[in-house]
Scaffold this motif. Structure first.
Motif, PDB file in Angstrom:
ATOM      1  N   SER A 121      -6.820   2.721  -1.877  1.00  0.00           N
ATOM      2  CA  SER A 121      -7.416   2.626  -0.881  1.00  0.00           C
ATOM      3  C   SER A 121      -8.414   3.870  -1.753  1.00  0.00           C
ATOM      4  CB  SER A 121      -6.845   2.758   0.451  1.00  0.00           C
ATOM      5  OG  SER A 121      -5.970   3.112   0.658  1.00  0.00           O
ATOM      6  N   TRP A 143     -13.756  11.554   3.417  1.00  0.00           N
ATOM      7  CA  TRP A 143     -14.115  13.078   3.723  1.00  0.00           C
ATOM      8  C   TRP A 143     -14.553  13.632   3.894  1.00  0.00           C
ATOM      9  CZ3 TRP A 143      -9.787  14.607  -1.015  1.00  0.00           C
ATOM     10  CH2 TRP A 143      -8.864  14.448  -1.014  1.00  0.00           C
ATOM     11  N   ARG A 176     -13.582  18.499  10.661  1.00  0.00           N
ATOM     12  CA  ARG A 176     -12.430  17.375   9.431  1.00  0.00           C
ATOM     13  C   ARG A 176     -11.703  18.990   8.871  1.00  0.00           C
ATOM     14  NH1 ARG A 176     -12.861  12.765   9.576  1.00  0.00           N
ATOM     15  NH2 ARG A 176     -11.387  11.721   7.575  1.00  0.00           N
ATOM     16  N   THR A 221      -7.585  18.386   9.403  1.00  0.00           N
ATOM     17  CA  THR A 221      -6.647  17.944   8.548  1.00  0.00           C
ATOM     18  C   THR A 221      -5.528  19.693   8.591  1.00  0.00           C
ATOM     19  OG1 THR A 221      -8.382  17.830   6.777  1.00  0.00           O
ATOM     20  CG2 THR A 221      -6.393  19.259   5.717  1.00  0.00           C
ATOM     21  N   MET A 245      -2.851  18.299  11.179  1.00  0.00           N
ATOM     22  CA  MET A 245      -2.082  17.454  10.384  1.00  0.00           C
ATOM     23  C   MET A 245      -0.691  17.629   9.204  1.00  0.00           C
ATOM     24  SD  MET A 245      -3.071  14.562   7.873  1.00  0.00           S
ATOM     25  CE  MET A 245      -2.837  15.105   6.601  1.00  0.00           C
ATOM     26  N   THR A 265      11.716   6.267  -3.787  1.00  0.00           N
ATOM     27  CA  THR A 265      11.005   5.183  -2.930  1.00  0.00           C
ATOM     28  C   THR A 265      10.185   5.623  -2.566  1.00  0.00           C
ATOM     29  OG1 THR A 265      13.191   4.714  -2.139  1.00  0.00           O
ATOM     30  CG2 THR A 265      12.684   4.435  -4.284  1.00  0.00           C
ATOM     31  N   GLN A 266       9.895   7.009  -1.715  1.00  0.00           N
ATOM     32  CA  GLN A 266       9.382   7.534  -0.473  1.00  0.00           C
ATOM     33  C   GLN A 266       8.575   6.037   0.024  1.00  0.00           C
ATOM     34  OE1 GLN A 266       7.105   8.810   0.409  1.00  0.00           O
ATOM     35  NE2 GLN A 266       5.649   9.911  -1.185  1.00  0.00           N
ATOM     36  N   ARG A 267       7.256   5.368  -0.973  1.00  0.00           N
ATOM     37  CA  ARG A 267       6.446   4.982  -0.966  1.00  0.00           C
ATOM     38  C   ARG A 267       6.798   3.208   0.125  1.00  0.00           C
ATOM     39  NH1 ARG A 267       1.113   4.425  -3.468  1.00  0.00           N
ATOM     40  NH2 ARG A 267       0.250   2.928  -2.560  1.00  0.00           N
ATOM     41  N   ALA A 268       7.878   3.035  -0.717  1.00  0.00           N
ATOM     42  CA  ALA A 268       7.935   1.431  -0.588  1.00  0.00           C
ATOM     43  C   ALA A 268       8.747   1.440   0.547  1.00  0.00           C
ATOM     44  CB  ALA A 268       8.648   0.923  -1.750  1.00  0.00           C
ATOM     45  N   LEU A 269       9.224   2.668   0.600  1.00  0.00           N
ATOM     46  CA  LEU A 269      10.588   2.566   2.106  1.00  0.00           C
ATOM     47  C   LEU A 269       9.284   2.524   3.407  1.00  0.00           C
ATOM     48  CD1 LEU A 269      13.339   5.369   2.056  1.00  0.00           C
ATOM     49  CD2 LEU A 269      13.403   2.374   2.727  1.00  0.00           C
ATOM     50  N   ILE A 270       8.821   2.973   3.398  1.00  0.00           N
ATOM     51  CA  ILE A 270       7.938   3.375   4.475  1.00  0.00           C
ATOM     52  C   ILE A 270       7.389   2.595   4.466  1.00  0.00           C
ATOM     53  CG2 ILE A 270       5.688   4.747   5.188  1.00  0.00           C
ATOM     54  CD1 ILE A 270       6.950   7.049   3.970  1.00  0.00           C
ATOM     55  N   GLU A 271       7.019   1.647   3.711  1.00  0.00           N
ATOM     56  CA  GLU A 271       5.890   0.030   3.693  1.00  0.00           C
ATOM     57  C   GLU A 271       7.413  -0.838   4.841  1.00  0.00           C
ATOM     58  OE1 GLU A 271       2.841   0.031   3.560  1.00  0.00           O
ATOM     59  OE2 GLU A 271       1.830   1.716   3.116  1.00  0.00           O
ATOM     60  N   VAL A 279       9.684  -0.314   6.558  1.00  0.00           N
ATOM     61  CA  VAL A 279       9.699   0.308   7.700  1.00  0.00           C
ATOM     62  C   VAL A 279       8.204  -0.450   8.427  1.00  0.00           C
ATOM     63  CG1 VAL A 279       9.983   2.198   9.318  1.00  0.00           C
ATOM     64  CG2 VAL A 279      11.869   1.748   7.479  1.00  0.00           C
ATOM     65  N   ALA A 280       7.089  -0.311   8.022  1.00  0.00           N
ATOM     66  CA  ALA A 280       6.028  -0.235   8.801  1.00  0.00           C
ATOM     67  C   ALA A 280       5.939  -1.791   9.661  1.00  0.00           C
ATOM     68  CB  ALA A 280       4.778  -0.112   8.003  1.00  0.00           C
ATOM     69  N   LEU A 323       4.464  -5.351  12.869  1.00  0.00           N
ATOM     70  CA  LEU A 323       3.453  -6.313  12.817  1.00  0.00           C
ATOM     71  C   LEU A 323       3.949  -7.420  13.465  1.00  0.00           C
ATOM     72  CD1 LEU A 323       2.739  -5.773   8.757  1.00  0.00           C
ATOM     73  CD2 LEU A 323       1.627  -4.849  10.830  1.00  0.00           C
TER      74      LEU A 323
END
Lengths: 307, 486, 292
Positions: A2, A10, A16, A20, A23, A292-298, A300-301, A305
């Motif tokens: 995305s 942005w 904004r 940032t 965050m 693997t952080q991206r896959a892990l977070i996805e 868990v998310a 659902l």
């Protein structure tokens, strides 16, 4: 995925940038404890008890003069202090971390294998076959996530005692071979998303359930299986309560038991050594997370659902 | 999506391989735990000590292993050994011999979970005249000896002589009033009200916060007469007086700064940052190991030891008040190598062995007969004091009831509440009532359990006979023990 | 061709790994603990039936009430603050600001830190004179607080530490926010709603399943708090962090009172079930309200 839309949105002004900044501050606050622990593991013992709390090690000498953070002398001191702390923690006389790494790796690998295989089979039954009572039984699966371990630890201990499992590694990995509610749930969500036509076609060709499970569903579900395996590996690597209750002999300690023993030894352990030991025990999980952080977070998310 | 998935699987596989490689690199070529040589029977020995004290215990084990060629003792350090031992013995995975604290004995003995030392071959000489009176009481329950002593200790007041000199104090305090006066003269504060030096603090170290009723002539527990359960007595007048003294001290030091001062030393007792070694607390109630730690962490420290000061009303120079505790060795029932373990236990009770371990851990002897060498060569400069305290007629011990662990936990909480300003009487009465309830309940259930054991038709005739003998013996002995206690 | 099995049997056969494990490792122990809750049992010796005595004893056991109160206070504080915090962070993360990926990873990372290491690290963070928290407070002129030594502060220290583990909630909220249909926002924009009203009346309702899920899960998770006080405070000072699970553990494994511990454990199960039902009931009410 995305990035395009992200860049487009942005545009905003000062608000904004303030968001940032907010965050980023939040992110840093979450990182701070770990970072501070890591910095502590590099400090000399005296600095860990000093009143002026600094983040980075200072390495001040007797007269209080500290080398500049970018100087060669600083890097040299940092290197030798880190080596000293980590080897003191790793080769201490009380705990045998080498042995615990082996024990933990053994238990984790066995429980990952069992958990993924058995949960996948059960998840297939909960998603790809239509049968009476399936969905109400699945509610039971979800409900079991609510039973706290502390409630069943005592009776489970008695059960393992009757089965003669006390004194073995079995309580730490055998239950995983009967699947786990969370993993079943995770895999079922994924299996539900695979088009029905695929295995229906296969079954028309005379393929059994086992065949479509093995040849169609599992290959398609590789990413979900990987996430489930990762999460289970981390869970069993980090597990403290099960070994606390079920493991007695020091020869069978896992890393987390060893770390607790090391920290609580008589007279207390210097903070810098304890932090070094903590990072030794966490290293595999932190490395896994980096890759693997991206896959892990996805992964868990998807828990939250709705169907 | 599938590209993402593939790269994920690939990355996961790579990581797992890297982890496997690391595990391979770290794989122990030889376990740290020594293996028993071939042909020897291995005895697994659990012990709580780490560090110097652990090393001393290991030397004792080595000595045993060299003294004969049939048995090999492997010592394992176990954290949280009280809970772990109960779980392991109850779970049928016991070590062959275990080093616990003496307070575990009532519970284990009542459950029939230990081998009685009296029944071991070659243990005939281990009896009342072999051990000091307090140690004998600690090793026995209902008239039987259930454990051997590994080490024991008495508590004394350690004080910093250099700081005494600077403050113009020429001798250690003997009464509580003198202790308070000394403490006040030694206490120093920072400008912001924080304590820099605290003359004396009842919670440094925080291991014996239940001790204070003793110095006012009170006690925590009164053993029951024949057939009746014992009584918790902490809310007696003396107990209340003692904790009012604690509350007054807290008030004087400042309840909040006093607590903060103590909690900052939570982890450092017996290390380089020990407040006594750092001259932050010039008077401290401690055990004899202090001399050992001082030698390592504060070699220049000028200190001395004296009997703990007591309330004026109960002061008696000839009979100082102290607490005696013992580390004990016991052979659990179900020990896979009970006979070999018993042989090791008997070895540790030999006078030369006991004295050597005591000297290495800087502790007094638990035996009545002490060798000449023991006092002359002992590394502790004040060992004579600790030995005298061991023999004192007013040496106290922890309550001999299975409720003690719970009692102790409740005393810790009560101490903290009193320090915070809670009402002393109400706090102690609550503890006493609850402890009494637990004592009564467990006595009642023990009685029912024993009745069931006697009348259980399911148990075979042989076992039933054995149980009966044991039961009768236990009853006979419990009467005797009570008389002795009274 | 082989005889066809009825589908329910096939289905059961497929889920049987889980089913067997459930019966054997979960249902059986839970039933056993119910049995032992009516006995006196010490691990070391045989059990003696005592009827309802364990449950009666609880009523008069002040520590039971203290541990219950501490656990509930911890749970409500943690779920309320943690829920609001994670929703807030998720909203920030959904604005697609630069650095989002990094912050998301940073917030999630602590959930992978083993509790033993976290307890060690936070214990150090909480030290009065050389801890990071008091150093931070000092820079804004507050403190020093004796976090783990002061009975008034210790439970809040546990709450603060617990917030560190809310990464899972954040991630779930982020996913739920992503699923809120754009068309709803557009409709709201036409109605001229402000940002806060838009959040309350559009965003929040449409992600209510995630809110419910997170609330239930973090309630259950918080009710179980055990390892942190066990490792950091042992329930002290003055029982300020004596939580329910710790009291169960002590009775079972330290005091040798397995029967009493089992009765306590059953009270814990009932509380967990009751709170879950309350949450589900509330959600049904809210859903109807939305439909109306």
């Amino acid at each position: 995925m995305s990035n395009g839309s992200g860049t487009r949105r942005w545009g905003g002004g000062a608000g904004r940038w303030m968001l940032t900044a907010l965050m980023l501050v939040v992110g840093l606050m979450f990182l701070a404890p770990l970072f501070w622990m890591f910095a502590t593991s590099l400090k000399p013992a005296a600095e860990t008890l000093s009143r002026d709390v600094g983040v980075l090690p200072r390495f001040a000498d007797e007269s209080g003069v500290a080398p500049g953070k970018l100087s060669g002398a600083y890097a040299e001191k940092l290197g030798s202090q880190a080596a000293a702390n980590y080897s003191a923690a790793f080769d201490n006389p009380v705990t045998d971390f080498r042995l615990y790494i082996r024990n933990t790796a053994l238990v984790s690998v066995l429980s990952v294998a069992g958990m993924v295989l058995s949960s996948a089979i059960a998840a297939y039954g909960f998603s790809r076959i239509k049968w009476r009572g399936r969905d109400s039984l699945f509610l039971v699966v979800l409900a079991t996530m609510m039973i706290p371990f502390t409630v069943i630890m005592a009776p489970q201990y008695l059960l393992y005692k009757h089965m003669g499992w006390i004194g073995t590694f079995a309580p730490l990995w055998v239950p995983a071979w009967f699947g786990g509610a969370f993993t079943v749930f995770l895999l079922r969500q994924f299996f539900l998303g695979i088009p029905r036509e695929l295995d229906e076609a296969a079954q028309l060709d005379g393929c059994s359930h086992w065949g479509s499970f093995w040849r169609i569903i599992l290959p398609l579900a590789k990413p979900a299986l990987a996430v489930a395996a990762l999460l289970q590996f981390i869970a069993s690597w980090n597990d403290f309560l099960a070994p606390l209750v079920f493991i007695n002999q020091q020869k069978q300690y896992t890393l987390m038991m060893g770390l607790a023993l090391y920290e609580r030894q008589h007279g207390g352990t210097p903070w810098n050594h304890v932090m070094a030991a903590s990072f030794i025990t966490m290293a595999p999980v932190l490395v896994l997370f980096l890759f693997t952080q991206r896959a892990l977070i996805e992964g868990v998310a998807t828990q939250g659902l709705k169907e | 999506m599938s590209g993402e998935a593939q790269s994920l699987t690939r990355r996961a596989a790579l990581t797992v391989m890297a982890a496997g490689g690391a595990a391979w690199a770290f794989w122990p070529r030889r376990s740290r735990f020594q293996q028993a040589p071939a042909g020897r029977k291995e005895v697994v020995y659990w012990e709580k000590w780490t560090d110097q004290e652990g090393a001393a215990a290991q030397r004792m084990v080595d000595w045993f292993n060299q003294s004969q060629d049939r048995i090999w003792v492997t010592k394992l350090t176990v954290a949280d050994i009280g809970a772990k031992a109960m779980v392991a013995i109850g779970g049928g995975d016991p070590p062959d011999i275990v080093g616990l604290w003496s307070y575990s004995i009532p519970q284990y003995a009542e459950a029939g979970a230990l081998l009685a030392v009296d029944t071991l071959a070659g243990a005939g000489h281990l009896n009342e005249s072999y051990y000091t009176p307090a140690v004998w009481q600690l090793l026995t329950h209902e008239g039987k000896q259930w454990a051997g002593v590994s080490t024991c200790h008495s508590l004394a007041l350690y004080y910093n002589r250099a700081m005494f000199r600077e403050a113009g104090i020429d001798r250690p305090p003997r009464t509580i009033a003198e202790l308070d006066a000394c403490a006040e003269r030694l206490t120093r504060r920072e400008s912001d009200g924080r304590l820099r030096v605290c003359g004396f603090h009842q919670a440094i170290p925080d291991w014996w916060v239940y001790f204070w009723p003793f110095v006012f002539g009170g006690d925590l527990y009164e053993p029951g007469a024949r057939g009746t359960p014992g009584r918790a007595t902490v809310a007696s007048a003396e107990g209340i007086k003692a904790f009012e003294w604690v509350s007054r001290t807290a008030e004087r030091l400042g309840r909040v700064p006093g607590r903060a001062f103590a909690s900052s030393f939570n982890r450092s007792i017996g290390s380089a940052d020990d407040p006594f070694f750092n001259a932050r607390v010039p008077m401290i109630m401690q055990g004899p190991w202090t001399a050992n730690f001082a030698r390592v962490y504060a070699p220049g420290l000028e200190y001395a030891a004296a009997a703990m000061p007591v309330d004026e009303a109960v002061y008696d120079e000839a009979s100082p008040i102290t607490l005696i505790e013992a580390d004990v060795l016991m052979v659990p029932k179900g020990s896979p190598n009970a006979e070999a373990a018993a042989e090791f236990l008997l070895f540790t009770q030999r006078r030369d062995v006991h004295e050597r371990l005591a000297m290495e851990q800087c502790k007094p002897s638990g035996l009545r007969s002490v060798s000449e060498r023991f006092e002359s060569e002992h590394p502790h400069p004040y060992i004579a004091l600790h030995n005298d305290l061991m023999q004192s007629s007013r040496a106290r011990i922890q309550p001999r009831t299975r409720a003690w662990k719970q009692y102790n936990d409740m005393m810790i909480a009560a101490f903290e509440a009193v320090w915070g300003g809670a009402d002393v009487g109400a706090e102690l009465r609550r503890v006493e009532a609850r402890v009494q309830e637990v004592i009564d309940l467990s006595a009642e259930r023990l009685r029912r359990r024993r009745e069931a054991r006697l009348g259980d038709p399911g148990e075979g005739p042989q076992r039933r006979g054995a149980a009966t003998t044991q039961e009768v013996e236990a009853q006979r002995w419990s009467g005797a023990a009570t008389q002795e206690g009274a | 061709m082989r005889r066809r099995w009825p589908t329910w049997l096939v289905g059961l056969a497929w889920v049987s790994p889980w089913l067997v494990g459930f019966v054997w490792f979960l249902a059986a122990p839970v039933a056993m603990s119910l049995f032992y809750s009516f006995t006196d049992y010490s691990l070391l010796e045989k059990s003696v039936p005592v009827g309802l005595a364990n449950y009666r004893e609880m009523l008069g056991d002040s520590l039971f009430w203290v541990s219950l109160r501490n656990t509930l206070v911890y749970t409500f504080a943690s779920v309320a603050v943690g829920g609001a915090m994670s929703l807030g962070i998720a909203v920030l993360l959904e604005r697609r600001l630069p650095g989002t990926g990094f912050v998301r990873a940073a917030v999630f990372l602590p959930t992978l830190v083993p509790i033993v290491a976290a307890a060690i690290g936070w214990r150090y963070m909480f030290t009065t004179d050389n801890g990071l928290i008091n150093a931070g407070l000092k820079s804004v002129g507050v403190g020093p607080v004796d976090w783990l030594g002061d009975p008034r502060a210790a439970l809040w220290a546990m709450v603060l530490m617990g917030l560190w583990f809310y990464g899972t909630s954040v991630v779930i909220y982020t996913a739920a926010l992503r699923d809120v249909p754009r068309s709803l926002y557009e409709a709201a924009a036409i109605d001229g709603l402000g940002a806060w009203r838009r959040f309350v009346s559009v965003t929040l309702p449409s992600m209510s399943p995630a809110v419910l899920f997170n609330t239930v899960m973090s309630t259950i998770w918080s009710l179980q708090i055990f390892a942190a006080p066990l490792l950091m405070t042992r329930g002290g000072p003055d029982n300020a962090t004596m939580v329910f699970s710790l009291y169960v553990y002590r009775n079972a494994f330290e005091y040798g009172r397995m029967g009493y511990a089992s009765a306590l454990a059953w009270v814990q199960i009932l509380i967990a079930v009751a709170l879950t039902l309350v949450a589900l009931g509330l959600s049904r009410k809210l859903t109807y309200y939305r439909a109306a």
